[in-house]
Design a protein around this motif. Sequence first.
Motif, PDB file in Angstrom:
ATOM      1  N   UNK A  47     -60.037 -12.975 -18.739  1.00  0.00           N
ATOM      2  CA  UNK A  47     -60.323 -12.435 -17.305  1.00  0.00           C
ATOM      3  C   UNK A  47     -59.323 -12.663 -16.559  1.00  0.00           C
ATOM      4  N   UNK A  48     -58.212 -12.328 -16.462  1.00  0.00           N
ATOM      5  CA  UNK A  48     -57.060 -12.105 -14.971  1.00  0.00           C
ATOM      6  C   UNK A  48     -56.427 -11.333 -15.593  1.00  0.00           C
ATOM      7  N   UNK A  49     -56.004 -10.328 -14.641  1.00  0.00           N
ATOM      8  CA  UNK A  49     -54.947  -9.555 -15.161  1.00  0.00           C
ATOM      9  C   UNK A  49     -53.868 -10.214 -14.998  1.00  0.00           C
ATOM     10  N   UNK A  50     -53.123  -9.817 -15.500  1.00  0.00           N
ATOM     11  CA  UNK A  50     -51.337  -9.934 -15.233  1.00  0.00           C
ATOM     12  C   UNK A  50     -50.434 -10.551 -14.103  1.00  0.00           C
ATOM     13  N   UNK A  51     -51.260  -9.851 -13.497  1.00  0.00           N
ATOM     14  CA  UNK A  51     -50.839 -10.438 -11.556  1.00  0.00           C
ATOM     15  C   UNK A  51     -51.435 -11.871 -11.369  1.00  0.00           C
TER      16      UNK A  51
END
Length: 195
Positions: A115-119
């Motif tokens: 559920x995380x963005x790459x950032x």
Amino acid sequence: MSASPDLAALLDGPVPEVAPTLLGAVLRHGAVAVRITEVEAYAGADDPGSHAYRGRTRRNATMFGAAGHLYCYFTYGMHVCANVVTGGEGVPGAVLLRAGEVVEGVDLVRERRPRSSDRDLARGPARLCNALGIGLDLDGADLVSGPVVLEGCGASTGLVSTGPRVGLRGAPDRPWRFWLTGEPTVSAYRPAKPR
């Protein structure tokens, strides 16, 4: 086994001076590598924010060991955080690895953090450990012989910013948080919550 003389010598110094040398270094575990973009320094007995402030315990024993080892601890009943031990044997000091950029193994990290963005994959100390698959079983690991390896310490050429450490009540104003200026993976600053 102990860290190589080169890494141990690089990490043997006052922790606020050593901490920024970890910026830009790469931490590897298995198929994943993270470039360190944010750290915090903790100076043992002279630092009310440090786990070693009140002396040696079973939990913080690794901080009292040789430089170049990983100090891992469990926090908030659910997260593992990792530090690089600095200074000489018996002189507790450690640098908390606060954030980084995944530079290898991004697909595996996306599976670990779906559920995380790459950032945000390694943005924050618990996320960084999750991204790298670091658990309490790696407390005390030698950062030269592995299985977690630190590479490129002291090689960063980027601009470094400094400010207060995140969420601390003990010595909250010491500017011992260091990060690569302008780096999007750096975590947000939050002061300690009032009691």
